[in-house]
Design an enzyme around this catalytic site. Structure first.
Site, PDB file in Angstrom:
ATOM      1  N   ASN A  75       0.637  -1.250  -0.498  1.00 10.60           N
ATOM      2  CA  ASN A  75       0.032   0.178  -0.741  1.00 10.60           C
ATOM      3  C   ASN A  75       1.080   1.371  -0.328  1.00 10.60           C
ATOM      4  O   ASN A  75       1.488   1.449   0.509  1.00 10.60           O
ATOM      5  CB  ASN A  75      -0.762  -0.121   1.440  1.00 10.60           C
ATOM      6  CG  ASN A  75      -1.897   0.838   1.297  1.00 10.60           C
ATOM      7  OD1 ASN A  75      -2.911   1.509   0.414  1.00 10.60           O
ATOM      8  ND2 ASN A  75      -1.530   2.362   1.987  1.00 10.60           N
ATOM      9  N   GLU A  76       0.742   2.061  -1.187  1.00 15.23           N
ATOM     10  CA  GLU A  76       1.376   3.461  -0.920  1.00 15.23           C
ATOM     11  C   GLU A  76       2.569   3.468  -0.315  1.00 15.23           C
ATOM     12  O   GLU A  76       3.391   3.993   0.559  1.00 15.23           O
ATOM     13  CB  GLU A  76       1.056   4.550  -0.468  1.00 15.23           C
ATOM     14  CG  GLU A  76      -0.530   4.787  -1.237  1.00 15.23           C
ATOM     15  CD  GLU A  76      -1.899   5.518  -0.378  1.00 15.23           C
ATOM     16  OE1 GLU A  76      -1.713   5.390   0.479  1.00 15.23           O
ATOM     17  OE2 GLU A  76      -2.317   5.838  -1.053  1.00 15.23           O
TER      18      GLU A  76
END
Length: 185
Positions: free
Chosen positions: A106-107
């Site tokens: 995630n990111e």
């Protein structure tokens, strides 16, 4: 389980959640598997599927086992690639019979920025003019991001070679981006 009931009542057909590395392998590869963590995620995945909700699983969402940070510097070391591959493969083995949509990170671009440039997220490294931390230098955000990308590639390679054909899933990454539109044309 109450949240899953609410999602079902609203007609939600997919749900993205993260598997906490620290809940499954609290010490990374250097400790035992936590069976309670496996049971926890099996219950969530099974409950989602029973309600017709597709699980979308993120393998890493900012929860590196502290031991990996202490042992070799976490994302600042190339050693992390092997450890992340080990964790990802464990997830594929334990949950891949039911999970068909995987996200490795995630990111990671925000993790590199906020953990190694601004010092807002653990391990809290930064450098001037972005922060006033005890540790950090201007190369660390790039080194950490580089190792995250290579770790993503490690996990994708493992999935595609050993699990994708048998399990029939897909794997990718989530990067943070911004969308800009002009105020007027």
């Amino acid at each position: 389980m109450e949240d899953i009931e609410l999602m079902h009542s609203m007609g939600v057909n997919s749900y993205r959640f993260s598997i906490a590395w620290t809940r499954i392998l609290p010490r990374g590869r250097y400790g035992d598997l936590n069976p309670d963590g496996i049971t926890f995620y099996n219950a969530i995945i099974d409950a989602l599927l029973q309600k017709g909700i597709e699980p979308v699983v993120t393998i890493f969402h900012y929860d590196l086992p502290f031991e990996l940070e202490e042992k070799y510097g976490g994302w600042l070391s190339p050693n992390i690639q092997k450890d992340f591959g080990y964790f990802a493969e464990l997830c594929f083995k334990m949950f891949g019979d039911r999970v068909k949509l995987w996200i490795t990170f995630n990111e990671p671009n925000l993790l590199a920025k906020y953990s190694y440039m601004d010092g807002w997220y653990p391990p809290g490294y930064c450098f001037k003019p972005f922060g006033n931390c005890e540790f950090g230098n201007s190369t660390e955000p790039y080194v950490a991001a580089h190792h995250m990308i290579l770790s993503h590639a490690e996990a994708v390679g493992i999935y595609r070679k050993r699990y994708q054909a048998k399990q029939g899933g897909q794997i990718g990454i989530v990067a943070s981006s911004r969308w800009y539109e002009p105020f007027s044309i």
